[in-house]
Design an enzyme around this catalytic site. Structure first.
Site, mmCIF file in Angstrom:
data_model
loop_
_atom_site.group_PDB
_atom_site.id
_atom_site.type_symbol
_atom_site.label_atom_id
_atom_site.label_comp_id
_atom_site.label_asym_id
_atom_site.label_seq_id
_atom_site.Cartn_x
_atom_site.Cartn_y
_atom_site.Cartn_z
ATOM 1 N N HIS A 1 0.822 -1.205 0.000
ATOM 2 C CA HIS A 1 0.000 0.000 0.000
ATOM 3 C C HIS A 1 0.853 1.251 0.000
ATOM 4 C CE1 HIS A 1 0.684 1.032 4.292
ATOM 5 N NE2 HIS A 1 0.662 -0.272 4.514
ATOM 6 N N CYS B 1 2.794 -4.651 7.058
ATOM 7 C CA CYS B 1 2.540 -4.437 5.637
ATOM 8 C C CYS B 1 3.723 -3.782 4.931
ATOM 9 C CB CYS B 1 1.291 -3.582 5.461
ATOM 10 S SG CYS B 1 -0.224 -4.416 5.999
#
Length: 215
Positions: A174, A190
């Site tokens: 992301h 992440c």
């Protein structure tokens, strides 16, 4: 794009068949002008993404084409966690490389999966485990609908969701407004990219793309 030039070879019976000769893309670092364009301000999805002061970032983390070091098939995404790089493998022996930020020790995932879902300007819904560790995130929890998209949203301009064996790994690629976190291990697992880079990545990576995360 990779260009194929047809040479000729003769096969029994006197027929000539084309022999493709692959011409690889040029592998050169981005110029100053290219960096200004790559990391300048962008209007996207109704938001104005600010320019990134790329001069303050280690040049090895700039988006750039390199000789593929992964050995994976074209179209694959490879996250090299120790080196803080993400690669999109291209035909012809090259790969597009991005600098990334990764998760802290103990909050990392590894293995092989697929990009099962992609979202532009996603809502951020921290998993229950994260909310348990940080109760102040309760207002953004799944049951409360998450954080609205925007420049302050931790998922940034794009999110690509990794699934394994049909199950959500809760691991994402992301964007992030925190450009100074690239090259560091500070998140809860992440893989973060600069917003300008994740937009470029999103356009290169199809639905169901294969991904390998190496620790």
């Amino acid at each position: 794009m990779t260009t194929l030039l047809a040479g000729c070879s003769t096969v029994p019976g006197g027929r000539s068949t084309p022999v493709p000769t692959r011409i690889s893309r040029p592998v050169i670092p981005p110029t100053q002008e290219e960096l200004v364009s790559m990391y300048g301000p962008i209007e996207d999805g109704g938001f104005l993404i600010p320019a990134i002061p790329f001069e303050k970032i280690d040049p090895r983390f700039y988006r750039q084409r390199v000789i593929d070091p992964t050995g994976e098939t074209p179209g694959s995404i490879v996250v090299d966690t120790p080196s803080r790089f993400l690669y999109v493998v291209e035909p012809g022996g090259t790969a597009m490389r991005y600098g990334v930020g990764i998760g802290r020790d103990g909050f990392a995932w590894q293995g092989e999966g697929v990009i099962h879902w992609r979202q532009a300007w996603p809502r951020w819904k921290p998993p229950n485990e994260m909310v348990a560790r940080q109760p102040n995130l309760e207002r953004y929890s799944i049951v409360n609908g998450g954080m609205e998209p925007g420049l302050k949203n931790p998922l940034g301009a794009r999110a690509l969701y990794i699934f394994q064996n049909g199950q959500d790994t809760l691991y994402r690629l992301h964007g992030s407004p925190e450009w100074n976190s690239i090259g560091k291990a500070v998140s809860s697992g992440c893989v973060r990219l600069m917003n300008q880079d994740v937009i470029d990545l999103y356009d290169r990576v199809p639905y169901k793309a294969r991904i390998v995360v190496r620790q």
